[in-house]
Design a protein around this motif. Structure first.
Motif, short mmCIF file in Angstrom:
data_model
loop_
_atom_site.label_atom_id
_atom_site.label_comp_id
_atom_site.label_asym_id
_atom_site.label_seq_id
_atom_site.Cartn_x
_atom_site.Cartn_y
_atom_site.Cartn_z
N ASP A 230 -11.41 -0.75 30.24
CA ASP A 230 -10.33 -0.62 29.27
C ASP A 230 -9.90 -2.01 28.81
O ASP A 230 -9.54 -2.86 29.64
N VAL A 231 -9.93 -2.22 27.50
CA VAL A 231 -9.61 -3.51 26.91
C VAL A 231 -8.32 -3.38 26.10
O VAL A 231 -8.18 -2.45 25.30
N LEU B 55 2.28 -4.16 30.52
CA LEU B 55 1.32 -3.14 30.09
C LEU B 55 0.02 -3.24 30.88
O LEU B 55 -0.54 -2.22 31.30
N VAL B 56 -0.45 -4.45 31.09
CA VAL B 56 -1.69 -4.65 31.86
C VAL B 56 -1.51 -4.10 33.27
O VAL B 56 -2.37 -3.38 33.78
N ALA B 57 -0.39 -4.42 33.90
CA ALA B 57 -0.14 -3.97 35.27
C ALA B 57 0.06 -2.46 35.33
O ALA B 57 -0.50 -1.79 36.20
N ASP B 58 0.83 -1.91 34.40
CA ASP B 58 1.16 -0.48 34.43
C ASP B 58 -0.03 0.41 34.06
O ASP B 58 -0.20 1.49 34.62
N PHE C 130 -5.39 -2.22 32.65
CA PHE C 130 -6.42 -2.75 31.76
C PHE C 130 -7.31 -3.72 32.52
O PHE C 130 -6.87 -4.41 33.43
N ASP C 131 -8.58 -3.76 32.11
CA ASP C 131 -9.57 -4.61 32.76
C ASP C 131 -9.78 -5.95 32.06
O ASP C 131 -10.33 -6.88 32.64
N ARG D 81 -1.58 -17.16 32.07
CA ARG D 81 -1.02 -17.65 33.33
C ARG D 81 -0.51 -16.55 34.25
O ARG D 81 -0.37 -16.76 35.44
N GLY D 82 -0.24 -15.36 33.68
CA GLY D 82 0.43 -14.34 34.47
C GLY D 82 -0.40 -13.16 34.92
O GLY D 82 0.12 -12.25 35.56
N THR D 83 -1.68 -13.12 34.60
CA THR D 83 -2.49 -11.97 34.97
C THR D 83 -3.72 -12.39 35.77
O THR D 83 -4.12 -13.55 35.74
N THR D 84 -4.26 -11.43 36.48
CA THR D 84 -5.47 -11.69 37.26
C THR D 84 -6.71 -11.10 36.57
O THR D 84 -7.81 -11.32 37.06
N VAL D 85 -6.53 -10.38 35.47
CA VAL D 85 -7.68 -9.83 34.76
C VAL D 85 -8.18 -10.86 33.76
O VAL D 85 -7.43 -11.75 33.34
#
Length: 130
Positions: free
Chosen positions: A2-3, A87-90, A93-94, A120-124
Protein backbone atom coordinates in the motif's frame (compact mmCIF):
# COMPACT_ATOMS: atom_id res chain seq x y z
CA UNK A 1 1.87 -3.20 -0.89
CA UNK A 2 0.00 0.00 0.00
CA UNK A 3 1.47 3.31 -1.16
CA UNK A 4 0.40 6.70 0.19
CA UNK A 5 0.89 9.75 -2.03
CA UNK A 6 0.27 13.20 -0.57
CA UNK A 7 -0.75 16.13 -2.78
CA UNK A 8 -0.94 19.82 -2.00
CA UNK A 9 -1.71 21.22 -5.44
CA UNK A 10 1.83 22.26 -6.26
CA UNK A 11 3.54 21.08 -9.43
CA UNK A 12 6.01 19.22 -7.20
CA UNK A 13 3.24 17.21 -5.58
CA UNK A 14 1.62 16.44 -8.95
CA UNK A 15 5.02 15.27 -10.23
CA UNK A 16 5.26 13.09 -7.10
CA UNK A 17 1.77 11.73 -7.81
CA UNK A 18 2.79 10.79 -11.36
CA UNK A 19 5.81 8.99 -9.92
CA UNK A 20 3.61 7.24 -7.32
CA UNK A 21 1.20 6.09 -10.04
CA UNK A 22 4.07 4.60 -12.06
CA UNK A 23 5.59 3.05 -8.93
CA UNK A 24 2.26 1.48 -7.90
CA UNK A 25 1.69 0.09 -11.39
CA UNK A 26 5.22 -1.33 -11.62
CA UNK A 27 5.00 -3.09 -8.25
CA UNK A 28 1.30 -3.99 -8.39
CA UNK A 29 0.66 -1.84 -5.33
CA UNK A 30 -2.52 -0.17 -4.13
CA UNK A 31 -2.20 3.60 -4.43
CA UNK A 32 -3.89 5.86 -1.90
CA UNK A 33 -3.87 9.61 -2.50
CA UNK A 34 -4.55 12.18 0.20
CA UNK A 35 -4.71 15.93 0.55
CA UNK A 36 -4.39 17.28 4.10
CA UNK A 37 -6.00 20.62 4.94
CA UNK A 38 -7.66 22.43 7.83
CA UNK A 39 -10.79 23.32 5.82
CA UNK A 40 -12.47 22.50 2.54
CA UNK A 41 -12.42 25.43 0.11
CA UNK A 42 -12.58 26.09 -3.63
CA UNK A 43 -8.80 25.69 -3.70
CA UNK A 44 -9.23 22.25 -2.14
CA UNK A 45 -11.64 21.27 -4.90
CA UNK A 46 -9.11 22.37 -7.55
CA UNK A 47 -6.38 20.30 -5.88
CA UNK A 48 -8.58 17.20 -5.77
CA UNK A 49 -9.60 17.68 -9.41
CA UNK A 50 -5.96 18.06 -10.47
CA UNK A 51 -5.00 14.88 -8.62
CA UNK A 52 -7.87 12.96 -10.20
CA UNK A 53 -6.79 14.21 -13.64
CA UNK A 54 -3.24 12.98 -13.04
CA UNK A 55 -4.56 9.57 -12.01
CA UNK A 56 -6.85 9.40 -15.03
CA UNK A 57 -3.98 10.37 -17.34
CA UNK A 58 -1.85 7.61 -15.78
CA UNK A 59 -4.77 5.18 -16.13
CA UNK A 60 -4.60 4.33 -12.42
CA UNK A 61 -7.64 3.25 -10.45
CA UNK A 62 -7.36 5.12 -7.15
CA UNK A 63 -9.50 7.40 -5.07
CA UNK A 64 -8.29 10.79 -3.91
CA UNK A 65 -9.08 11.21 -0.24
CA UNK A 66 -9.39 14.44 1.66
CA UNK A 67 -8.15 14.65 5.23
CA UNK A 68 -9.68 17.71 6.85
CA UNK A 69 -7.87 18.23 10.13
CA UNK A 70 -9.81 20.81 12.09
CA UNK A 71 -7.50 20.50 15.11
CA UNK A 72 -4.71 22.29 13.24
CA UNK A 73 -4.38 25.54 15.20
CA UNK A 74 -2.13 26.90 12.47
CA UNK A 75 -2.15 25.04 9.15
CA UNK A 76 1.55 24.55 8.52
CA UNK A 77 3.49 22.08 6.43
CA UNK A 78 4.83 20.53 9.64
CA UNK A 79 1.25 19.96 10.90
CA UNK A 80 0.34 18.36 7.56
CA UNK A 81 3.42 16.15 7.83
CA UNK A 82 2.36 15.01 11.29
CA UNK A 83 -1.10 14.15 9.95
CA UNK A 84 0.56 12.08 7.21
CA UNK A 85 2.59 10.26 9.86
CA UNK A 86 -0.63 9.47 11.72
CA UNK A 87 -2.17 8.09 8.51
CA UNK A 88 0.88 5.92 7.86
CA UNK A 89 0.75 4.52 11.40
CA UNK A 90 -3.04 4.08 11.52
CA UNK A 91 -3.49 2.60 8.03
CA UNK A 92 -0.27 0.62 7.78
CA UNK A 93 1.08 2.05 4.54
CA UNK A 94 4.25 0.42 3.24
CA UNK A 95 5.65 3.37 1.27
CA UNK A 96 5.07 7.12 1.12
CA UNK A 97 5.60 9.44 -1.84
CA UNK A 98 5.73 13.21 -1.31
CA UNK A 99 6.83 16.21 -3.30
CA UNK A 100 9.29 18.75 -1.96
CA UNK A 101 9.25 22.48 -2.62
CA UNK A 102 12.85 23.22 -1.75
CA UNK A 103 11.90 25.83 0.84
CA UNK A 104 14.63 28.04 2.16
CA UNK A 105 16.20 27.69 5.57
CA UNK A 106 14.13 30.47 7.16
CA UNK A 107 10.83 29.20 5.75
CA UNK A 108 11.61 25.66 6.93
CA UNK A 109 12.50 26.91 10.41
CA UNK A 110 9.25 28.86 10.77
CA UNK A 111 6.71 26.74 8.91
CA UNK A 112 8.40 23.37 8.68
CA UNK A 113 8.39 20.97 5.77
CA UNK A 114 5.83 18.21 5.35
CA UNK A 115 8.28 16.01 3.46
CA UNK A 116 11.02 16.51 6.04
CA UNK A 117 8.56 15.75 8.87
CA UNK A 118 7.55 12.50 7.15
CA UNK A 119 11.11 11.44 6.32
CA UNK A 120 12.30 12.02 9.88
CA UNK A 121 9.23 10.58 11.58
CA UNK A 122 8.49 7.25 9.90
CA UNK A 123 10.15 3.89 9.58
CA UNK A 124 8.63 3.04 6.18
CA UNK A 125 10.42 3.97 2.94
CA UNK A 126 9.72 7.48 1.68
CA UNK A 127 10.34 8.76 -1.82
CA UNK A 128 10.75 12.53 -2.05
CA UNK A 129 10.23 13.91 -5.53
CA UNK A 130 11.66 17.39 -6.21
Amino acid sequence: MDVLAAVDGSENSMRALRFAAEFAARYDAALHVVHVTDQRTEATERILASAEAVLEEADVDSDVELAVVTEMAVPTARAAGKELLDLVADEGFDHVVVGHHGAGRVERAILGSASETVVRGTTVPVTVVP
